[in-house]
Design an enzyme around this catalytic site. Structure first.
Site, PDB file in Angstrom:
ATOM      1  N   HIS A 144      -3.773   2.585  19.595  1.00  0.00           N
ATOM      2  CA  HIS A 144      -3.494   1.694  20.723  1.00  0.00           C
ATOM      3  C   HIS A 144      -2.781   2.345  21.900  1.00  0.00           C
ATOM      4  O   HIS A 144      -2.247   1.647  22.754  1.00  0.00           O
ATOM      5  CB  HIS A 144      -2.654   0.489  20.254  1.00  0.00           C
ATOM      6  N   ASP A 188      -8.837  -3.749  21.215  1.00  0.00           N
ATOM      7  CA  ASP A 188      -8.755  -4.084  19.790  1.00  0.00           C
ATOM      8  C   ASP A 188      -8.753  -5.604  19.596  1.00  0.00           C
ATOM      9  O   ASP A 188      -9.424  -6.127  18.705  1.00  0.00           O
ATOM     10  CB  ASP A 188      -7.473  -3.467  19.212  1.00  0.00           C
ATOM     11  N   CYS A 202       1.935  -8.104  16.135  1.00  0.00           N
ATOM     12  CA  CYS A 202       3.148  -8.583  16.787  1.00  0.00           C
ATOM     13  C   CYS A 202       3.170 -10.099  16.691  1.00  0.00           C
ATOM     14  O   CYS A 202       2.135 -10.743  16.515  1.00  0.00           O
ATOM     15  CB  CYS A 202       3.162  -8.165  18.240  1.00  0.00           C
ATOM     16  N   TYR A 233       1.175   5.710  12.144  1.00  0.00           N
ATOM     17  CA  TYR A 233       0.487   5.036  13.248  1.00  0.00           C
ATOM     18  C   TYR A 233       0.122   6.005  14.370  1.00  0.00           C
ATOM     19  O   TYR A 233       0.984   6.720  14.894  1.00  0.00           O
ATOM     20  CB  TYR A 233       1.444   3.959  13.786  1.00  0.00           C
TER      21      TYR A 233
END
Ligand code: ADP
Ligand code: SF4
Length: 691
Positions: free
Chosen positions: A173, A266, A30, A170
């Protein structure tokens, strides 16, 4: 020339039908620009391709109005309307011979759908989890699951039209619907998408298969999967279901991008994790699949990179933050310029700005986010606009960066520092527990400056206004920093406290200079960033009994943006620091403080021997103020530019100081408009949309 030891990093890697030219993989990250500032986002990605990253990924790209993370600014691919800005990113990446990868996502219950007003979707009924909003996600029925597969497939097809080379499916997370289906604690379904692990993984398998069927002949199909959630048996574990899932899908994708979940785990900061901290969790993956494996771990050392490739832990070096701090990291290794690498310090300022929905900023790389709107390139800077020399007073992060950037423009530069060491606050703060990596801000710059014949550095050289006038140098930057206030002005409490004038209060500067409290100590943290908590750690290590009081409801509350808050509070609890939240200092005497509850006003008394005030800072601007007083003298001395920069201008983050130093140098001799950067404005629709 490249050191042959690093040759292995420049071997091509096949990802299904496409080939990465080397092993450097910019993992999805991001950036606070995304779809809101798409030109900025595209230019930022393009610079990294130019810097040698073979694969450049988007951030998460949400695929449907039921996955709307407003006010987040991440990318979006709901319809054909979204294709052009993503195509712009692909063009920027392709221009430099890299592959563009996209990470389409449906965020499930994590999306509150504040803009679209859709009811969030999830495997089962569950409260929405981002933002504490009073709303719930509903259990998806079979039609919803079919629709979700179609939305994902539509996004894949659109991504292909936009020009992407790789699709990243994906499940990481705790942010992706397909990943949420896998988790026992979320999935109570009794149909073929719930129950056994095979059933819980079914949706993700279908997504990968749909993608391969649609575009697998021309695009690489990667999987991004979090193998462990670091929450023990409550979540996925790398030696249990985490591994079983990789085994079940082992040969299906063309590449495995593996990590630990959530984002807090992460993207750990250097305060809590060393380079390569994910290796113990992901090192099994290559034993289970023949497909290339990529992993992140804040890698900045080429030796460590070579070692994890040679040891068979990964095939590609994944990086988000190291690629932000130095977009040219691969090129520098390739060109044998290891000492020129601007290493990430692991501070998560980049993450924080994204989390505050603003374009990301980087402590080490002041050009980050400025590539498009200001035309700033991380490695190139315009030649000087005039031949005036530059004097910089103070060699903290602002002064060091100003000297480096002005030197690179070709100015003759004098950098004068009062102390016998360079680095200012960075040198002091990097001595505090967990902050050693922050010294990289100083080390990168002081080394670069030491290689430049046109930059002279004078240590132990405190300058006053008269000396600065005597020098008569054309361009002067005052970068003399700031100091912590002894009085009680903080972020929340901004009026006097009775008794503080009569008591010997310590500040973080005192502690960093080696002062010690007497017996038990109270830290009053009204700063809410890292300082109060690292001072607490330091004093516990020195053997003191420590109480931390803050008007906020958590310790170091602002660090929720840097993903550190929970770890900081946990660490202080483990260290037996007594924590008192939601209280402010009301009165102070020689051996006692009065605390007031910020809600009820109820008073408590505590016996403490010493107090450390962590409130706010004041600019150390005496020299600047003296120069300002006599404009005439300044003019006569030959000074054409007089600027105050960094913490002396406005105390803030180290990132802000580095940026101010860089900006000073970029703008020297240039005409600067009132709005000093390009803006991206939303184009008006042709109608108002009303019937
Ligand atoms: P910033 O974050 O803005 O760079 P710092 O506080 O880290 O600010 O650094 C300021 C530096 O300026 C410190 O190293 C300090 O010793 C130095 N300094 C302060 N006053 C003077 C002065 N009058 N002459 C030279 N150096 C100074
Ligand atoms: Fe690294 Fe900090 Fe820059 Fe982020 S802001 S890339 S953590 S140096």
């Amino acid at each position: 020339m490249r050191d042959p030891r690093y040759d292995v990093l420049f071997e091509p890697v096949k990802i299904g039908p496409v080939t990465a030219r080397n092993r450097f993989y910019q993992a999805p990250h991001c950036n606070g620009m995304g779809r809101t500032f798409p030109s900025s986002m595209a230019a930022m990605r393009g610079v990294k391709a130019e810097g040698g990253w073979a694969v450049i990924s988007t951030e998460q790209i949400d695929i449907h109005p039921t996955s709307d993370i407003t006010p987040g600014t991440e990318g979006r691919l709901w319809s054909d309307k979204d294709i052009p800005y993503l195509a712009r990113m692909c063009d920027a990446v392709h221009e430099h011979g890299s592959l563009a990868s996209i990470e389409p996502v449906h965020n499930g219950k994590w999306a509150a759908n504040l803009y679209s007003r859709e009811v969030p979707l999830f495997p089962t009924h569950m409260p929405n989890s981002d933002g504490n909003y009073p709303l719930q996600a509903r259990a998806m029925n079979k039609a919803d699951i079919r629709a979700y597969r179609r939305w994902h497939l539509d996004a894949v097809k659109r991504a292909k039209r936009a020009g992407f080379d790789i699709i990243c499916c994906y499940a990481g997370h705790n942010l992706s619907l397909a990943g949420m289906f896998m988790l026992n604690r979320y999935n109570f379904r009794t149909d073929e998408y719930g129950g056994s692990l095979e059933n819980r993984v079914r949706l993700f398998r279908e997504i990968i298969e749909d993608t391969k069927d649609a575009v697998g002949d021309s695009m690489g199909v990667a999987v991004r999967f979090s193998v462990d959630e670091l929450r023990g048996p409550e979540g996925l574990e790398a030696d249990k279901e985490g591994r079983e899932i990789v085994e079940m899908l082992a040969e299906l994708p063309d590449l495995w991008d593996v990590n630990v979940s959530d984002w807090e785990n992460d993207s750990q900061t250097s305060r809590f994790a060393e380079e390569g901290y994910q290796e113990p969790f992901i090192d099994f993956v290559k034993k289970v699949t023949s497909k290339p494996v990529v992993a992140v771990g804040r890698y900045t050392s080429p030796d460590r990179m070579v070692s994890i490739v040679n040891k068979g832990i990964v095939d590609m070096i994944g990086a988000a933050r190291p690629s932000i701090a130095d977009p040219f990291l691969p090129k520098k290794i390739e060109e044998g310029r290891i000492e020129d690498i601007r290493e990430c310090i692991g501070c998560n300022i980049c993450v924080a700005w994204n989390n505050m929905k603003a374009p990301m900023r980087c402590t080490q790389n002041p050009t980050s986010g400025e590539e498009w709107r200001r035309g700033w390139h991380p490695e190139r800077i315009a030649a000087r606009a005039d031949d005036g020399a530059v004097l910089i007073v103070g060699a903290g992060p602002a002064g060091l960066e100003a000297a480096l950037a002005a030197g690179r423009r070709g100015h003759d530069v004098i950098l004068a520092e009062a102390g016998d060491e360079l680095g200012g606050r960075v040198t002091r703060e990097s001595q505090l527990p967990g902050l050693a990596a922050w010294a990289r801000v100083r080390d990168y710059r002081s080394y670069q400056i030491s290689q430049m014949a046109n930059v002279e550095v004078y240590k132990s050289s405190e300058l006053d206004a008269a000396q600065i006038l005597d020098y008569g140098i054309a361009h002067v930057a005052i970068a003399t920093g700031a100091h912590w206030r002894r009085d009680p002005y903080g972020r929340q409490h901004q009026f006097p406290i009775p008794g503080t004038d009569n008591v010997n209060l310590l500040t973080p500067d005192d502690i960093m200079a080696g002062a010690l409290p007497t017996s038990n100590v109270l830290i009053y943290d009204d700063d809410h960033y890292y300082m109060g908590s690292v001072i607490a750690e330091q004093l516990v290590a020195d053997g003191f009994e420590v109480t931390l009081v803050t008007p906020a409801s958590t310790v170091a509350s602002w660090t929720s943006h840097t993903l550190e808050q929970q770890r900081i509070q946990a660490r202080l609890i483990e260290l037996d620091v007594k924590i008192i939240t939601s209280h402010e200092l009301k009165a102070v005497s020689a051996d006692q403080v009065t605390l007031g509850c910020i809600y009820s006003g109820k008073l408590h008394h505590l016996e403490v021997a010493s107090i450390v005030m962590v409130g706010s800072r004041l600019p150390q601007d005496k020299v600047y103020q003296q120069l300002l007083k006599d404009e005439e003298l300044v003019r006569e001395s030959g000074i054409k530019t007089l600027k105050v920069i960094g913490d002396c201008h406005g105390p803030a983050t180290i990132a802000a100081a580095v940026y101010e130093g860089h900006r000073f140098a970029r703008e020297l001799g240039e005409t600067v408009a009132d709005i000093p950067f390009e803006r991206e404005l939303t184009e008006l629709a042709t109608t108002f949309g009303l019937p």
